[in-house]
Design a protein around this motif. Structure first.
Motif, short mmCIF file in Angstrom:
data_model
loop_
_atom_site.label_atom_id
_atom_site.label_comp_id
_atom_site.label_asym_id
_atom_site.label_seq_id
_atom_site.Cartn_x
_atom_site.Cartn_y
_atom_site.Cartn_z
N VAL A 148 48.61 25.03 66.29
CA VAL A 148 49.27 25.92 65.34
C VAL A 148 48.23 26.39 64.34
O VAL A 148 47.53 25.56 63.74
N SER A 149 48.10 27.69 64.18
CA SER A 149 47.10 28.22 63.25
C SER A 149 47.71 29.33 62.40
O SER A 149 48.69 29.97 62.78
N LEU A 150 47.09 29.55 61.24
CA LEU A 150 47.53 30.59 60.31
C LEU A 150 46.33 31.45 59.95
O LEU A 150 45.31 30.93 59.47
N LEU A 151 46.44 32.75 60.19
CA LEU A 151 45.39 33.72 59.87
C LEU A 151 45.95 34.73 58.89
O LEU A 151 47.13 35.07 58.93
N ALA A 152 45.10 35.26 58.01
CA ALA A 152 45.58 36.22 57.01
C ALA A 152 44.47 37.18 56.62
O ALA A 152 43.28 36.82 56.62
N ASP A 153 44.88 38.42 56.33
CA ASP A 153 43.98 39.40 55.75
C ASP A 153 44.69 40.02 54.54
O ASP A 153 45.67 39.46 54.04
N ASP A 154 44.22 41.18 54.08
CA ASP A 154 44.81 41.78 52.89
C ASP A 154 46.22 42.32 53.12
O ASP A 154 46.99 42.51 52.17
#
Length: 457
Positions: free
Chosen positions: A372-378
């Motif tokens: 399980v992973s969480l990625l984020a940008d603007d």
């Protein structure tokens, strides 16, 4: 004399002529003139009368000419120039009446144009399709919605309706309307490129001496209604089936326990375990149905709050760690170091992520892993749940988010699933303005991605 003319010009000239003749006769009888002079005077009076009548007629004709042209223009539907300005003669009142008639005609024309433009705007912006048919069933009027529904060409006016709909049943429908013995409604199935369902409601407008009989049609695309109806029927059937199976087990084992009090302890314990397991399955099914109903109800108030998406993912992974350990499945979690701010309903997102992680663990064999992973940008955040499990066949991928749909029905029930988990996950993502995507390969596992827009600061 012209100013006093209230009768035709020849009558006025004739009266003047008789007055002159009477004067000549009186003068001759009095002996004042000779017969020769009287005859000459008579001839002169006659010529003068004719000349006066001709002049009066020409004057009247010239005065009436523009009025005649104006009346003819009105008859053709045109607006003539004004005639009464500055006129004080005996024809001024007539010219004024013609001007008033022209002004009234102009007002009526302007009103007709405004009404026509308003009607055209209403028809073009109407959500429903509207078609007016004239003689032989040819299109006289078709609005934008109807053009879009039937993908009609720009030159649809004048064509037969059956040419536009490409459905032979339309002609029978129109014939029935004209005979006043057919149905006033027909449903068509259009197979381009996917099946669409079109409903046509028709009405007959009686003709008159000036206008032929016409048919007015109201056209609606009812494909969504058909799909919703089919979904409702499928939902009732699937829910009944899902409820029936555990209920049958509970009832069967409970009746056995009730009817045979002499059962040995191990058998009794096994039966009680089956009853308890199926009761829990019923509870899970009812809970999922309530969650789905809550998400689908537009009137339900969600508890929006500012939250850190890392905390949601971390909570789910912590709760599911024991399930992974029980199945000997490795559960990995990769979170960013900075907070991922989001305005959302915490419980809905928890349910979404929990369903995806729970499914991944259920369908991953012993010894394999789930990450399980969480990625984020603007702009957005992406929650990725990947497993190395059994995978999903390509033919099932388009339907896995449907309620009660299972790619492997036997395995799904065996693992205790309700068949609603992915439907709930998709609704939760959609409610937050997001999407959910899936990639899968049989024997190698699946990858689910939940993409959510982030709160702007």
């Amino acid at each position: 004399m012209i100013e006093a003319l209230g009768a035709p010009a020849w009558k006025a000239a004739l009266a003047a002529f008789f007055v002159a003749i009477a004067g000549i006769l009186l003068a001759r009888l009095a002996g004042e003139i000779s017969w020769g002079l009287a005859g000459g005077s008579f001839a002169v009076a006659l010529l003068a009368a004719v000349a006066a009548a001709w002049a009066a007629s020409r004057s009247i004709a010239s005065e009436l000419a523009p009025i005649t042209r104006a009346v003819a223009a009105l008859a053709r539907g045109e607006r003539p120039p004004r005639l009464s300005e500055g006129r004080k003669d005996s024809f001024g009142a007539l010219a004024l009446s013609v001007d008033e008639a022209g002004a009234a005609r102009a007002r009526a024309d302007r009103q007709a144009i405004v009404e026509m433009l308003e009607l055209r705007a209403i028809l073009d912006h109407a959500a429903e399709g509207i078609i007016v048919l004239g003689e032989e069933g040819r299109v006289q009027l078709i609005n934008g919605a109807a053009r879009q529904i039937f993908d009609a060409p720009a030159d649809a006016a004048g064509k037969l309706l059956v040419e536009i709909t490409r459905n032979p049943g339309v002609q029978q429908f129109l014939d029935g309307l004209r005979a006043r013995s057919g149905r006033t409604q027909i449903d068509l199935e259009l197979p381009d490129p996917e099946i669409r369902y079109i409903r046509i409601v028709g009405g007959l407008v009686p003709g008159s001496a000036d206008l032929p009989e016409r048919i007015v049609l109201l056209v609606s695309d009812v494909s969504d209604l058909r799909r919703l109806e089919r979904a409702r029927i499928d939902f009732v059937a699937n829910a009944s089936h899902e409820l029936k199976t555990p209920l049958a087990s509970i009832l069967g084992y409970a009746e056995t326990l009730h009817d045979d009090p002499e059962l040995d302890a191990p058998t009794r314990a096994r039966f009680q375990e089956v009853i308890l397991r199926n009761a829990r399955r019923l509870q899970d099914l009812v809970d999922d149905l309530l969650r789905l109903a809550r998400m689908e109800s537009s009137s339900t108030a969600f508890h929006l709050e500012q939250l850190d998406l890392r905390e949601v993912v971390r909570t789910v992974v912590t709760l599911r760690s024991s399930d992974a350990a029980t199945r000997s499945v490795e559960l990995h979690c990769d979170l960013p170091t900075l907070p991922v701010a989001l305005t959302a309903d915490r419980e809905a997102l928890l349910q979404c992520v929990d369903n995806l992680v729970g499914n991944a663990i259920k369908y991953t064999p012993t010894g394999r892993s789930v990450s399980v992973s969480l990625l984020a940008d603007d702009e957005s955040a992406k929650i990725v749940v990947s497993d190395t499990g059994v995978g999903i066949a390509p033919e099932h991928l388009p339907r896995i988010f449907e309620r009660f749909y299972r790619a492997d029905p036997g395995r799904g029930r065996e693992t205790g699933g309700t068949g609603l988990g992915l439907a709930i996950a998709k609704h939760a993502a959609t409610l937050h303005g997001g999407t959910i995507e899936v990639e899968s390969e049989l024997g190698k596992g699946s990858r689910f991605e939940v993409i959510l827009p982030l709160a702007r600061t």
